[in-house]
Design an enzyme around this catalytic site. Structure first.
Site, short mmCIF file in Angstrom:
data_model
loop_
_atom_site.label_atom_id
_atom_site.label_comp_id
_atom_site.label_asym_id
_atom_site.label_seq_id
_atom_site.Cartn_x
_atom_site.Cartn_y
_atom_site.Cartn_z
CE LYS A 13 -3.77 -2.48 2.22
NZ LYS A 13 -4.46 -2.88 3.44
CD GLN A 35 -3.50 -4.42 6.66
OE1 GLN A 35 -3.39 -3.42 5.98
NE2 GLN A 35 -4.01 -5.54 6.18
CG ASP A 61 -9.96 -0.73 4.61
OD1 ASP A 61 -9.66 -0.93 3.41
OD2 ASP A 61 -9.28 -1.14 5.56
#
Ligand code: NAP
Length: 287
Positions: A52, A96, A119
């Protein structure tokens, strides 16, 4: 023999579009930035976060990783999120997964400002998706939808079968396909005779995490098969689909690696731009 759906090449094309959006934001004095929170030491998470960060660097999105020990308390973690929520220089926040067992993931994910929730896991964004409104949508299913449209796959009136029903992939995937007028079937662990359903699918999206689950028997001739699975085996990375055998029967199959993975990251970059643009223009109406 079907065609291989190259997610890597498509992701590069998306990145070119993101670069233009980042430049347009820059002209308005905004330098989009993504903040990733990584808790504990999970090898796979480390790899994902590195990918990322590299992707952000390619498109000139600022990226910052906040590393916290596995022993961190939920209060400290939520405290960091609150700081990032109130910092106008921070446009996207990503926690995460997985988180350690002592932390309640849904509380942490819902403490992210939904305008910065790149997200798309906040209840508000999940609610927007469920009600066909335009919020920040989860990256993996969004990437799959882009793969389908870019390859001219018609969703309207098609029968789409989603294998897996997780909150991260399967459920939002089914919602997005439904929003694009597919007839959607969801297959999960308790489905009796799952191949009965998948073998009728014009489009089959598989997100389970079991190597080789999808054999040619599960797929009809000429289907489009998207493999979301990522499995680490002694032979390296593979998906949930028996790639070579299914490619003989299907029209389009996405490989692992090089399929959905790069598209997921490309959508994260897009969502970070989207979040920055909306924060800039205060387009809170939809979010
Ligand atoms: N490419 C990417 O960027 C990306 C992103 C996210 C995830 N992934 C990968 O995608 C896979 C799925 O991820 P996830 O987070 O959705 O996993 P998950 O939370 O473990 O969910 C797996 C789903 O598969 C279902 N399932 C399990 N065994 C099954 C079977 N034999 N037949 C039918 N369904 C079955 C489960 O059903 P129940 O609900 O009934 O238990 C569950 O809904 C993993 O390999 C993950 O690494 C890839």
């Amino acid at each position: 023999v079907g065609e291989v759906l190259d997610g890597k090449a498509l992701a590069r094309r998306v990145e070119a579009q993101v670069i233009a959006r980042v430049a347009a934001l820059g002209a308005q004095g905004v330098a989009p930035s993504l903040h990733v929170i990584l808790v504990g030491e999970v090898h796979a998470s480390d790899i994902y976060v590195r990918h990322k960060q590299r992707a952000c660097a390619r498109v000139s999105i600022g990226s910052h990783v906040h590393r916290l020990p596995a022993s961190v308390t939920q209060a400290v973690l939520c405290g960091l999120i609150a700081e990032l929520n109130s910092d106008p220089q921070v446009h996207g926040i990503l926690v995460q997964l997985p988180l350690p067992d002592h932390i309640q993931a849904h509380i942490v994910l819902n403490s992210v400002d939904h305008l910065k929730d790149v997200d798309g896991f906040h209840y508000i964004n999940a609610g927007h998706l469920a009600t066909d409104r335009n919020g920040l949508a989860p990256c993996t299913p969004k990437g799959v939808m882009r793969m389908l449209t870019e390859h001219g796959v018609t969703t309207r009136g098609s029968h789409a079968v989603v294998v897996g029903r997780s909150r991260v992939v399967g459920r939002p995937m089914a919602a997005m396909l439904l929003a694009e007028d597919a007839t959607v079937t969801i297959v999960h662990r308790h489905t009796a005779g799952p191949a009965r359903y998948t073998s009728q699918g014009d489009i089959v999206v598989v997100a389970v995490g079991r190597p080789g689950l999808i054999t040619p028997h599960w797929v009809k001739h000429g289907a489009v098969v998207i493999d979301v699975g990522i499995n680490r085996t002694e032979h390296g990375l593979c998906g949930d689909v028996q790639f070579d055998a299914v490619l003989d029967k299907a029209k389009l199959v996405s490989p692992v690696p090089g399929g959905v993975g790069p598209m997921t990251i490309a959508m994260l970059l897009e969502n970070t731009c989207e979040a920055a643009e909306r924060q800039l223009t205060r387009r809170r109406d939809d979010l």
